[in-house]
Design a protein around this motif. Sequence first.
Motif, PDB file in Angstrom:
ATOM      1  N   LEU A  27       2.369   8.270  -9.139  1.00  0.00           N
ATOM      2  CA  LEU A  27       1.762   8.167  -7.772  1.00  0.00           C
ATOM      3  C   LEU A  27       3.008   8.404  -6.528  1.00  0.00           C
ATOM      4  N   GLY A  28       4.029   9.082  -6.767  1.00  0.00           N
ATOM      5  CA  GLY A  28       4.816   9.347  -5.318  1.00  0.00           C
ATOM      6  C   GLY A  28       5.207  10.951  -5.464  1.00  0.00           C
ATOM      7  N   ALA A  29       4.238  11.739  -5.953  1.00  0.00           N
ATOM      8  CA  ALA A  29       4.001  12.567  -5.507  1.00  0.00           C
ATOM      9  C   ALA A  29       2.928  13.100  -4.747  1.00  0.00           C
ATOM     10  N   PHE A  30       2.579  11.677  -3.884  1.00  0.00           N
ATOM     11  CA  PHE A  30       1.015  12.248  -2.992  1.00  0.00           C
ATOM     12  C   PHE A  30       2.242  11.543  -1.831  1.00  0.00           C
ATOM     13  N   GLN A  31       3.178  10.814  -1.677  1.00  0.00           N
ATOM     14  CA  GLN A  31       3.381  10.297  -0.464  1.00  0.00           C
ATOM     15  C   GLN A  31       4.440  11.812   0.657  1.00  0.00           C
ATOM     16  N   PHE A  32       4.680  12.816  -0.489  1.00  0.00           N
ATOM     17  CA  PHE A  32       5.146  14.577   0.025  1.00  0.00           C
ATOM     18  C   PHE A  32       4.053  15.036   0.833  1.00  0.00           C
ATOM     19  N   VAL A  33       2.399  14.239   0.981  1.00  0.00           N
ATOM     20  CA  VAL A  33       1.225  14.528   1.760  1.00  0.00           C
ATOM     21  C   VAL A  33       1.595  14.154   2.786  1.00  0.00           C
ATOM     22  N   PRO A  34       2.071  15.137   3.991  1.00  0.00           N
ATOM     23  CA  PRO A  34       2.276  14.427   5.347  1.00  0.00           C
ATOM     24  C   PRO A  34       0.367  14.178   5.556  1.00  0.00           C
ATOM     25  N   HIS A  35      -0.404  15.112   5.669  1.00  0.00           N
ATOM     26  CA  HIS A  35      -1.889  15.422   5.494  1.00  0.00           C
ATOM     27  C   HIS A  35      -3.013  13.751   5.346  1.00  0.00           C
ATOM     28  N   ILE A  36      -2.451  12.440   4.064  1.00  0.00           N
ATOM     29  CA  ILE A  36      -1.924  11.519   3.697  1.00  0.00           C
ATOM     30  C   ILE A  36      -1.640  10.532   4.762  1.00  0.00           C
ATOM     31  N   ARG A  37      -0.046  10.542   4.956  1.00  0.00           N
ATOM     32  CA  ARG A  37       0.166  10.045   5.924  1.00  0.00           C
ATOM     33  C   ARG A  37      -0.268   9.958   7.087  1.00  0.00           C
ATOM     34  N   ARG A  38      -0.856  10.690   7.627  1.00  0.00           N
ATOM     35  CA  ARG A  38      -1.630  10.940   9.146  1.00  0.00           C
ATOM     36  C   ARG A  38      -2.611  10.007   9.082  1.00  0.00           C
ATOM     37  N   ARG A  39      -3.663  10.884   7.771  1.00  0.00           N
ATOM     38  CA  ARG A  39      -4.406  10.416   8.578  1.00  0.00           C
ATOM     39  C   ARG A  39      -5.142   8.924   7.617  1.00  0.00           C
ATOM     40  N   ARG A  40      -4.521   8.912   6.580  1.00  0.00           N
ATOM     41  CA  ARG A  40      -5.150   7.632   5.803  1.00  0.00           C
ATOM     42  C   ARG A  40      -3.125   7.154   5.708  1.00  0.00           C
ATOM     43  N   PRO A  41      -2.799   6.266   6.247  1.00  0.00           N
ATOM     44  CA  PRO A  41      -1.457   5.463   6.850  1.00  0.00           C
ATOM     45  C   PRO A  41      -2.191   4.190   5.879  1.00  0.00           C
ATOM     46  N   GLY A  42      -3.430   3.467   6.029  1.00  0.00           N
ATOM     47  CA  GLY A  42      -3.197   2.062   4.859  1.00  0.00           C
ATOM     48  C   GLY A  42      -3.098   2.530   3.553  1.00  0.00           C
ATOM     49  N   TRP A  43      -3.567   3.690   3.102  1.00  0.00           N
ATOM     50  CA  TRP A  43      -3.296   4.150   1.406  1.00  0.00           C
ATOM     51  C   TRP A  43      -1.722   4.174   1.507  1.00  0.00           C
ATOM     52  N   HIS A  44      -1.021   5.085   2.114  1.00  0.00           N
ATOM     53  CA  HIS A  44       0.289   5.630   2.009  1.00  0.00           C
ATOM     54  C   HIS A  44       0.743   4.047   2.158  1.00  0.00           C
ATOM     55  N   ARG A  45       0.964   3.778   2.863  1.00  0.00           N
ATOM     56  CA  ARG A  45       1.697   1.498   2.474  1.00  0.00           C
ATOM     57  C   ARG A  45       1.280   1.478   1.837  1.00  0.00           C
ATOM     58  N   ALA A  46      -0.197   0.754   0.767  1.00  0.00           N
ATOM     59  CA  ALA A  46      -0.077   0.766  -0.083  1.00  0.00           C
ATOM     60  C   ALA A  46       0.519   0.811  -1.270  1.00  0.00           C
ATOM     61  N   ALA A  47       0.464   2.285  -1.491  1.00  0.00           N
ATOM     62  CA  ALA A  47       0.835   3.243  -2.556  1.00  0.00           C
ATOM     63  C   ALA A  47       2.435   2.885  -2.248  1.00  0.00           C
ATOM     64  N   GLY A  48       3.042   2.531  -1.159  1.00  0.00           N
ATOM     65  CA  GLY A  48       4.075   2.372  -1.544  1.00  0.00           C
ATOM     66  C   GLY A  48       4.284   0.914  -1.490  1.00  0.00           C
ATOM     67  N   ARG A  49       4.220  -0.100  -1.452  1.00  0.00           N
ATOM     68  CA  ARG A  49       4.355  -1.320  -2.279  1.00  0.00           C
ATOM     69  C   ARG A  49       4.142  -1.385  -3.210  1.00  0.00           C
ATOM     70  N   VAL A  50       3.585  -0.368  -4.394  1.00  0.00           N
ATOM     71  CA  VAL A  50       3.519  -0.320  -5.344  1.00  0.00           C
ATOM     72  C   VAL A  50       4.831   0.308  -6.127  1.00  0.00           C
ATOM     73  N   LEU A  51       4.687   1.826  -5.422  1.00  0.00           N
ATOM     74  CA  LEU A  51       6.266   2.596  -5.479  1.00  0.00           C
ATOM     75  C   LEU A  51       7.726   1.862  -5.535  1.00  0.00           C
ATOM     76  N   VAL A  52       7.615   0.877  -4.689  1.00  0.00           N
ATOM     77  CA  VAL A  52       9.646   0.391  -4.568  1.00  0.00           C
ATOM     78  C   VAL A  52       9.678  -0.249  -5.456  1.00  0.00           C
ATOM     79  N   PRO A  53       9.005  -1.772  -6.421  1.00  0.00           N
ATOM     80  CA  PRO A  53       9.160  -2.082  -7.642  1.00  0.00           C
ATOM     81  C   PRO A  53       8.934  -1.147  -8.643  1.00  0.00           C
TER      82      PRO A  53
END
Length: 227
Positions: free
Chosen positions: A68-94
Amino acid sequence: MATSSASRRQWWVAAGLVLLSLVPVLAGAVRVAELAGDPAVTAANARFVASPGPLVAHIVSATLYSLLGAFQFVPHIRRRRPGWHRAAGRVLVPAGLVAALSGLWMTLVYARPPADDVLLTPIRLFFGVAMAGCIVLGVLAILRRDVLAHRAWMARGYAIGLGAGTQVLTHLPWVLLGGEPGGTGRVVAMLAGWVINLAVVEWALRRRAAAPPRAPRAPRAPAAARA
């Protein structure tokens, strides 16, 4: 055209990170399947059979973290889907913290494998603590709205977590020669996996910091004006 090319490169980076994760992920899945059955106890798996919980937690969390962390390195996702980026981060941190802390627990409690040099114990402890520390610093950075520091610390934590994938490559010269490294050779191969990953991340962070800022996109004209 340039934007399309940059977007493709972003997805290639994510694909490369997923591929780098595949060997340890598949090896972990095989180990979990083995423990789910009734495995014969050997010198290689005795510590896992006696106490499988930490290993299973490590494999599951590390698998989720690396893929899952691999897709956090796609700026396109961070810009176009910030909600997805934050939700994935809440999974990735724990997931990342469980992977790091379970790795520390296994290093301290499990018997050291015969193939491992004694130097690998402090090295594993150092990188386990460093991975957990990077994740915590990344969370603290985003809480104070420091996005650049957040990205840098999270990238470093991911680089350490992905060390097992690069270690497959650093062990490859010995495998091609018909054996597995032992003693100092294994220490060098293991350490190189983490060092290479961190060196690549630091290079990428400095390259991005040195790049000129992107020009803001011009606002689109109203439909009536375009007509």
